[in-house]
Each structure stands twice: as structure tokens, then as C-alpha cells.
Design a protein around this motif. Sequence first.
Motif, PDB file in Angstrom:
ATOM      1  N   LYS A 377       0.844  -1.198   0.000  1.00 44.94           N
ATOM      2  CA  LYS A 377       0.000   0.000   0.000  1.00 44.94           C
ATOM      3  C   LYS A 377       0.875   1.242   0.000  1.00 44.94           C
ATOM      4  O   LYS A 377       1.715   1.420   0.884  1.00 44.94           O
ATOM      5  N   HIS A 378       0.677   2.090  -0.993  1.00 42.87           N
ATOM      6  CA  HIS A 378       1.407   3.346  -1.103  1.00 42.87           C
ATOM      7  C   HIS A 378       0.506   4.477  -0.610  1.00 42.87           C
ATOM      8  O   HIS A 378      -0.617   4.642  -1.096  1.00 42.87           O
ATOM      9  N   VAL A 379       0.989   5.230   0.362  1.00 41.72           N
ATOM     10  CA  VAL A 379       0.202   6.313   0.951  1.00 41.72           C
ATOM     11  C   VAL A 379       0.964   7.618   0.762  1.00 41.72           C
ATOM     12  O   VAL A 379       2.067   7.782   1.303  1.00 41.72           O
ATOM     13  N   GLU A 380       0.370   8.533   0.004  1.00 42.52           N
ATOM     14  CA  GLU A 380       0.984   9.841  -0.195  1.00 42.52           C
ATOM     15  C   GLU A 380       0.500  10.800   0.889  1.00 42.52           C
ATOM     16  O   GLU A 380      -0.704  10.996   1.064  1.00 42.52           O
ATOM     17  N   LEU A 381       1.434  11.366   1.620  1.00 40.19           N
ATOM     18  CA  LEU A 381       1.124  12.369   2.636  1.00 40.19           C
ATOM     19  C   LEU A 381       1.605  13.711   2.090  1.00 40.19           C
ATOM     20  O   LEU A 381       2.803  13.987   2.057  1.00 40.19           O
ATOM     21  N   SER A 382       0.644  14.513   1.639  1.00 40.36           N
ATOM     22  CA  SER A 382       0.985  15.745   0.942  1.00 40.36           C
ATOM     23  C   SER A 382       0.780  16.944   1.861  1.00 40.36           C
ATOM     24  O   SER A 382       0.694  16.813   3.086  1.00 40.36           O
ATOM     25  N   TYR A 383       0.686  18.125   1.245  1.00 45.73           N
ATOM     26  CA  TYR A 383       0.531  19.359   2.013  1.00 45.73           C
ATOM     27  C   TYR A 383      -0.834  19.407   2.690  1.00 45.73           C
ATOM     28  O   TYR A 383      -1.762  18.670   2.331  1.00 45.73           O
ATOM     29  N   CYS A 384      -0.940  20.269   3.650  1.00 44.71           N
ATOM     30  CA  CYS A 384      -2.139  20.334   4.488  1.00 44.71           C
ATOM     31  C   CYS A 384      -3.337  20.823   3.673  1.00 44.71           C
ATOM     32  O   CYS A 384      -3.252  21.823   2.957  1.00 44.71           O
ATOM     33  N   SER A 385      -4.430  20.121   3.781  1.00 48.73           N
ATOM     34  CA  SER A 385      -5.694  20.546   3.167  1.00 48.73           C
ATOM     35  C   SER A 385      -6.546  21.240   4.224  1.00 48.73           C
ATOM     36  O   SER A 385      -6.224  21.232   5.416  1.00 48.73           O
ATOM     37  N   PHE A 386      -7.655  21.822   3.775  1.00 52.63           N
ATOM     38  CA  PHE A 386      -8.530  22.509   4.732  1.00 52.63           C
ATOM     39  C   PHE A 386      -9.156  21.519   5.711  1.00 52.63           C
ATOM     40  O   PHE A 386      -9.316  21.830   6.899  1.00 52.63           O
ATOM     41  N   GLU A 387      -9.492  20.302   5.232  1.00 46.50           N
ATOM     42  CA  GLU A 387     -10.064  19.293   6.133  1.00 46.50           C
ATOM     43  C   GLU A 387      -9.047  18.879   7.197  1.00 46.50           C
ATOM     44  O   GLU A 387      -9.397  18.709   8.373  1.00 46.50           O
ATOM     45  N   ALA A 388      -7.778  18.743   6.797  1.00 48.90           N
ATOM     46  CA  ALA A 388      -6.738  18.410   7.779  1.00 48.90           C
ATOM     47  C   ALA A 388      -6.522  19.566   8.745  1.00 48.90           C
ATOM     48  O   ALA A 388      -6.264  19.351   9.940  1.00 48.90           O
ATOM     49  N   PHE A 389      -6.634  20.805   8.233  1.00 46.55           N
ATOM     50  CA  PHE A 389      -6.500  21.973   9.117  1.00 46.55           C
ATOM     51  C   PHE A 389      -7.567  21.963  10.204  1.00 46.55           C
ATOM     52  O   PHE A 389      -7.298  22.300  11.369  1.00 46.55           O
ATOM     53  N   LYS A 390      -8.792  21.577   9.857  1.00 45.92           N
ATOM     54  CA  LYS A 390      -9.866  21.569  10.859  1.00 45.92           C
ATOM     55  C   LYS A 390      -9.571  20.573  11.983  1.00 45.92           C
ATOM     56  O   LYS A 390      -9.921  20.816  13.139  1.00 45.92           O
ATOM     57  N   VAL A 391      -8.894  19.468  11.640  1.00 46.88           N
ATOM     58  CA  VAL A 391      -8.481  18.513  12.682  1.00 46.88           C
ATOM     59  C   VAL A 391      -7.470  19.168  13.610  1.00 46.88           C
ATOM     60  O   VAL A 391      -7.553  19.049  14.850  1.00 46.88           O
ATOM     61  N   LEU A 392      -6.501  19.874  13.035  1.00 42.49           N
ATOM     62  CA  LEU A 392      -5.493  20.561  13.843  1.00 42.49           C
ATOM     63  C   LEU A 392      -6.115  21.654  14.693  1.00 42.49           C
ATOM     64  O   LEU A 392      -5.732  21.848  15.859  1.00 42.49           O
ATOM     65  N   ALA A 393      -7.077  22.395  14.135  1.00 43.08           N
ATOM     66  CA  ALA A 393      -7.753  23.450  14.901  1.00 43.08           C
ATOM     67  C   ALA A 393      -8.522  22.857  16.078  1.00 43.08           C
ATOM     68  O   ALA A 393      -8.555  23.437  17.172  1.00 43.08           O
ATOM     69  N   ARG A 394      -9.104  21.700  15.866  1.00 49.54           N
ATOM     70  CA  ARG A 394      -9.820  21.042  16.957  1.00 49.54           C
ATOM     71  C   ARG A 394      -8.844  20.534  18.017  1.00 49.54           C
ATOM     72  O   ARG A 394      -9.105  20.631  19.223  1.00 49.54           O
ATOM     73  N   ASN A 395      -7.689  19.998  17.580  1.00 49.19           N
ATOM     74  CA  ASN A 395      -6.699  19.476  18.524  1.00 49.19           C
ATOM     75  C   ASN A 395      -6.046  20.596  19.338  1.00 49.19           C
ATOM     76  O   ASN A 395      -5.911  20.493  20.557  1.00 49.19           O
ATOM     77  N   TYR A 396      -5.607  21.662  18.650  1.00 48.78           N
ATOM     78  CA  TYR A 396      -4.797  22.702  19.285  1.00 48.78           C
ATOM     79  C   TYR A 396      -5.646  23.781  19.959  1.00 48.78           C
ATOM     80  O   TYR A 396      -5.300  24.265  21.034  1.00 48.78           O
TER      81      TYR A 396
END
Length: 482
Positions: A377-396
Motif C-alpha cells: 500500500k502506497h500512501v501519499e502524505l501531501s501538504y495540508c488541506s482545509f479538512e486536515a487543518f480543521k483537525v489541527l484546529a480542533r486538537n490545538y
Amino acid sequence: MTFRDVFTHLGSILASLMFLWAVFQQYFPYQLRSSIEKYSQRFVSFVYPYIQITFTEFTGERLMRSEAYSAIETYLSSISSTQAKRLKADIVKNSNQSLVLSMDDHEEVADEFNGVKLWWASGKNVAKTQSFSFYPITDEKRYYKLTFHKRHRDLIIGPYLSHVIKEGKEIKVRNRQRKLYTNNGSMWSHVVFEHPATFETLALDPEKKREIIEDLIIFSKAEEFYSRIGRAWKRGYLLYGPPGTGKSTMIAAMANLLGYDLYDLELTAVKDNTELRKLLIETSSKSIIVIEDIDCSLDLTGQRRKKMEREEGGDKKDPKQKIPQEETKPSQVTLSGLLNFIDGLWSACGGEKLIVFTTNHVENLDPALIRKGRMDKHVELSYCSFEAFKVLARNYLKLESHHLFDPIQRLFAETKMTPADVAEHLMPKMASGDPEACLESLVRGLELSKMKAEDEEKPERITRVRKSEEELPVTGKNRAND
């Protein structure tokens, strides 16, 4: 007749029986005693309908602790806590420091399997041994005794005991203290694994996150499937993307999701393929073997490409390629040795393993290293998207929404920023931890990143325009000027 008279009469009967037994042991020949005991046991077994199986704590003359005894002890811990009247308590050194209860010596608990009732009893034999010290040394031999009706022999000896051993081992794995290993040459050393990362807190697209979680859970429950298709119970993951996109954090989240140990393999510390094989054999099941930055660990990835160029007579050197391995690194690990490590005959040792490679430059890796069947399984971890930002905003910041989310969403569509950089802006800079100040810092950071990207793109755009003009066909006006 009073109670005292009954007690006196019973005492005299017991004394008489003990006297007769002593006379029997003293004066009857050994052969006669042996025959009487043998036939009496046969008579009792004919009348007594129950079978007993004893599991001792140590096997091989106390050299090793019995795995069966240990699994039974773990399995009975939950039953003992609800049934036994006398319990022993111990602390399991896992991340939660759990308190585990087990039944004390000479206690009995009942269990049920497929409608059949059976009984477990704990016991201890104590024998004094010779010693030259002032205090005598006692030799304690603990055991568990299983009792069940003889008509259920096949059910208990087969499916039930297999169920007990398997369940006991699984409970032990769940309660164990997980470890993070690293290698120094051909030896593993470890520390306690306490990384708090989970998929819930991982800044990743929700759909991709769900897909990875499902894949991991299916793998962890697929022992029978892998056995049926004739493949080793292992799976390869390739995590690739720019620095700061969360590759190491994802590995920690994978370990926490499955409850696996982590083996961080440093290839540059491995002398040769033999040492690499030795390290693999010593890894346990339910583990993740990690090689981070595989393209930088050893010069394995470009060997075949360079050999091909030499065969074609290409003398031109590519400045992006690394210096040959033999000039810079003492390790003699080869690409062939690494491939055998991943999916050769020795890779099946232990079972239930994930092998994870990470890289910032997937294009530099040898295709043989990352093909399906090795890195499944190849998993590309790219630059931050808005959906990923919302996770960080909820965490921090514990924010689900904010009026600055709209401009942030627009900026994410226009520029690139890694999750690590986004997290740095969201980290509270003051004791008050003002969420708005953090979001404003992120907006400024995104705008600055956008400006830098535009400035870097201008020279490239000018170069492209000039090149296009040079490639235009010569017109009549141009010929006249010439």
C-alpha cells in the motif's frame, strides 16, 4: 447423643483409620501395596465420572515457565475477579499501569464453554529442600487443575483448551507494556513506547484516514486468510511526501491502533545481510518494522540505474545521485539482502508484521523495492488541506468553526503548507492561548507563503516565455531585419 459425643466418636474413627493406614504402609509388601493402589484407582475412576488435567507452572525441571500456565493465568484473571473469594493483585506495566487480579492458591472458579460447565482450581505444592543456611529453603510448585465430566473429553481437550490458550495470549498482548526498539549493529535495545498519536488527532483527509484504518484492521484479523492463500502474514506500507507531512506521526498512530511494538531499523548500523537477517529473526509478532528515509539510509536505490548507465557508456554524472556506497558507508547491506528481508523466506518468521518505509523522494527508489507484494500500500502524505487543518484546529484550539476559517480555506486552495508548519502557527504563543491570535498568525503565514511562491515562479515564467519566443518560426519581418 450430644454434639460433643458425636465429635468424640468421629475423632476416634479418624484415629483408627490413620492407625490402619500406618500399619498398611509399614508392614504390607511394596508389591501388594502397589497392586492395591492401582486397582483402587481403577475402581475410583470407574465410579468417579470426572477427568482432571494439571498444568504446572514450570516445565523442563523448572528451567522455563510454561506458556500454557501463563496463558491460563491470564485467561482466568477476568473470571477470578468475579468469582474467587481470595485474590492476588499485581500491576501490569503498560501505558495505563493496569491492576490485574488473579485467584489465590487453593481457590476454585467455574467456567462454561458451549453449554458445558467445568472448574479451574489453583494449587501449590511446597517442599523443603536441603540448605546450609540457617533458614530452610522451600520449593514452591504452583499449578492449575482443570476438572470436567468425562463425556465432554473431546470438546474440552480440543476446542476449549485451544480457546483458553489463544484468548489468554491475546489478553496478555493487550495488557503488555509496548516497546520501541532500535538497533545497535545486530542487537536490539528498547524503551517504553508512549507516543500519544492516534488517527483521531492525525491531520489527514478523512476519506484517506478511513481507508487506512479499515486496511489495518482487516490485516490484523486476516491470519486464516493469509494461511489459506499461502502467504506470510505481513503487509508493506510506503509512506511518501514532503518533509513535515506527518509520516512518523502516522506510524505511531498505526502502532497505537493495532497495539503493536515498533522496531526502528537503522540500516547504516547494520554490517551486512547476515546481521540484517539476524535482526529480522529477533523481531516479535504483532510489530511494525520501520525504515525511515529509505532513500537516504543506504545507496541501494540507484545501483541498478547507475549500472545501466555504465553499460550504455554514459559518462555524464547526475548531480542528484548520491556518492557510491563503498566510498562513504561501511555497511555491506545490498539491495538483494533488503528484498529478502521484506519478502524472502525469512520474512515469514513471527507473523503478523507490518513493514513500513518512508521517503521524501519516491521517484528515487528502485521499482523492485516498492512493487506490490513488497510495499503493498502506497500512501501519499501531501501538504495540508482545509479538512486536515480543521483537525489541527480542533486538537490545538478546540475550535469547530470560526470567522477566519473562510479566508484560511481560500488561502489553502492557493498555496501549500505542510501540517507541521500549520501546527506551529496554531501552537499558543501566550499563556492565555488566544485562538484568534493563532488563526491570524496562520493567515499571515499562508499569505507570506503565497507571496514567496509567486516570487519564485516569476523567473521560471520569464524563462519559459523567452524559450517560447526562441522556438517561434522566423517570420518575413524577422528575415528583413536580419
